[in-house]
Design an enzyme around this catalytic site. Structure first.
Site, PDB file in Angstrom:
ATOM      1  N   HIS A  62       1.359  -0.768  -0.153  1.00 25.88           N
ATOM      2  CA  HIS A  62      -0.394   0.289   0.158  1.00 25.88           C
ATOM      3  C   HIS A  62       0.785   1.007   0.168  1.00 25.88           C
ATOM      4  O   HIS A  62       2.229   0.708   0.177  1.00 25.88           O
ATOM      5  CB  HIS A  62      -1.084  -0.188   0.777  1.00 25.88           C
ATOM      6  CG  HIS A  62      -0.025   0.004   2.579  1.00 25.88           C
ATOM      7  ND1 HIS A  62       0.028   1.159   3.464  1.00 25.88           N
ATOM      8  CD2 HIS A  62      -0.019  -0.925   3.343  1.00 25.88           C
ATOM      9  CE1 HIS A  62       0.444   1.085   4.539  1.00 25.88           C
ATOM     10  NE2 HIS A  62       0.690   0.011   4.750  1.00 25.88           N
ATOM     11  N   CYS A 109       2.702  -4.925   7.588  1.00 22.63           N
ATOM     12  CA  CYS A 109       2.287  -4.988   5.521  1.00 22.63           C
ATOM     13  C   CYS A 109       3.284  -3.935   5.115  1.00 22.63           C
ATOM     14  O   CYS A 109       4.441  -3.941   5.454  1.00 22.63           O
ATOM     15  CB  CYS A 109       0.863  -4.227   5.816  1.00 22.63           C
ATOM     16  SG  CYS A 109      -0.298  -5.164   6.212  1.00 22.63           S
TER      17      CYS A 109
END
Length: 465
Positions: free
Chosen positions: A352, A371
């Site tokens: 992301h 992440c």
């Protein structure tokens, strides 16, 4: 420095449910020639960093020989260790080969040695690692330059004959630019580099080079050999013909490599999980792009880091309670930034964007909750959208300002790997740091000596995933 990500030229053999080990033993007909080939191959196992592991042939009968051959073949074909047992999560695709059938064919051809040699990775990087390991393990090898631990502190502004060696290692670790050192003088540029390194490892960033700083900088030949053997093992875990179009994330180096049709077309920095919230070693495809994503805060982050902040914090960060969860709405403050790369896995791990751009300027980029944050994520999303033929759809989705999903016509495989050896421009292996200390468990399983790795400090993550 080039990442250690290349695939190999040897094709994987499909796994079959055919001959079992007992049948292979029954059909295997050993001769004095093939017996000698097996023993010679095992005797030369140092070429694969496996010299500390026992692969003895326990007996002269065909059953014992076949058992030894298949055990060693498995170590070469898919690793002497099982990463799924060494790590809580490991889902990267592994090699699949019918070793019983391969051994029968090798015995029929009378060349077990050639067959065993074909099982290990065949690419140039693996060969370079093998050569370096053998050189480091030679009894008559000349010791590489090391920083003498004299007990004398090196303080800012001092002059010391150890400075050139220290500078060289700071360059290798990315803390210092090539050519920034000046003879034996401990220059301001070097002091700043040492302070940054000390901060990353949880030391007092005073710039004084003592035993703690030297423990990071001063790697012995045994430590280098250990790291190389571990990374050879990690290469053996990987399928020999990975997808020609894929994304490889080297979590240890915090870098992403994008391969298209077998060629490296893009490489960029990423931010990955900090120690204790490590980014796992996953094989997981990107199946869609998400423009202007919302972020549903995971329970762990919600309870530990947000719950006590109050309504004012939620409002300031465009967050609100929804069905028992804290949800952050799209916008410049959203922790996912302006694009999310949705992936298929059971661990809620994905790539992301992020509003925390300064983190990409850090050397140790193990700063997230697991992440992977991508540098210039919008540019990377545009690249994937263009390659997938959905660029117009992607641009329209971005323009809405609302969470919008754009499915990729073909999923892009992603491998999250952990490799602490890179290569310089001349192709020589360069030993980097081991931020999670993950080399230790592999080294222990391979019965390798050397010092345990120093982990980077915890507590550097922000609220984002």
């Amino acid at each position: 420095m080039a990442a250690l990500m290349a695939g190999c030229s040897v094709q994987d053999q499909p796994a079959q449910n055919g001959a079992a080990g007992a049948e292979a033993q029954q059909e295997a007909k050993w001769t004095s020639k093939t017996k000698d080939q097996l023993r010679k191959a095992i005797d030369n196992r140092a070429a694969h960093g496996l010299d500390q592991m026992p692969f003895a042939v326990e007996g002269e009968d065909d059953t014992a020989l076949t058992k030894a051959a298949l055990t060693y073949a498995k170590a070469l074909a898919s690793g002497a260790t099982d990463p799924s047992k060494l790590y809580e999560v490991y889902t990267v695709a592994r090699p699949k080969a019918d070793l019983e059938q391969g051994l029968r064919g090798a015995l029929a051809a009378g060349d077990v040695g050639k067959w065993l040699d074909s099982l290990a990775p065949q690419d140039a990087n693996y060969r370079r690692l093998s050569q370096s390991y053998l050189e480091l393990r030679r009894p008559d090898a000349t010791a590489s330059p090391a920083v003498p631990e004299t007990g004398k502190l090196i303080k800012p502004g001092a002059s010391d004959p150890r400075i050139p060696i220290i500078a060289r290692q700071l360059v290798v670790l990315d803390y210092l630019h090539q050519g920034a050192a000046n003879g034996n003088a401990y220059s301001p540029a070097m002091v700043a580099a040492v302070k940054a390194m000390q901060a990353d490892y949880g030391m007092e960033p005073d710039g004084v080079i003592g035993d703690d700083a030297l423990s990071i900088l001063n790697m012995s030949d045994a430590d280098r050999a250990r790291a190389i053997a571990v990374n050879m093992e990690r290469l053996r875990w990987l399928e020999r013909t990975p997808p020609a179009t894929r994304i490889d994330v080297n979590v240890a180096a915090a870098r992403l490599s994008y391969w298209r049709d077998g060629k490296l077309v893009d490489s960029r920095k990423v931010v990955v999980g900090e120690p204790d919230t490590e980014t796992p070693q996953l094989g997981s495809p990107i199946f869609r792009l998400v423009a202007n994503p919302t972020w549903t805060v995971p329970r762990s982050i919600q309870e530990k880091e947000i719950a006590k902040k109050g309504a004012g914090y939620l409002k300031a960060n465009n967050m609100a309670w929804k069905d028992g969860w804290i949800v952050q709405q799209p916008g410049p403050k959203n922790s996912l930034g302006l694009v999310k790369f949705d992936m298929q896995n059971d661990h809620a791990i994905y790539l992301h964007d992020t509003p925390a751009k300064p983190m990409f300027g850090m050397i140790q980029r193990q700063r997230s909750h697991g992440c992977v944050r991508v540098d210039d994520a919008l540019g990377f999303a545009e690249m994937l959208a263009r390659d997938g033929g959905v660029l117009d759809e992607w641009n329209k989705a971005r323009a809405t300002g609302k969470e919008t999903f754009v499915k990729l016509p073909a999923q892009v495989p992603v491998r999250m790997l952990y490799q602490t050896v890179l290569f310089d421009e001349a192709g020589a292996p360069v030993i980097r740091n081991d931020p999670y200390g993950w080399n230790d468990r592999v080294a222990e399983a391979l019965k390798l000596d050397g010092h345990s790795s120093l982990r980077v400090r915890r507590g550097g993550a922000d609220v984002g995933p």
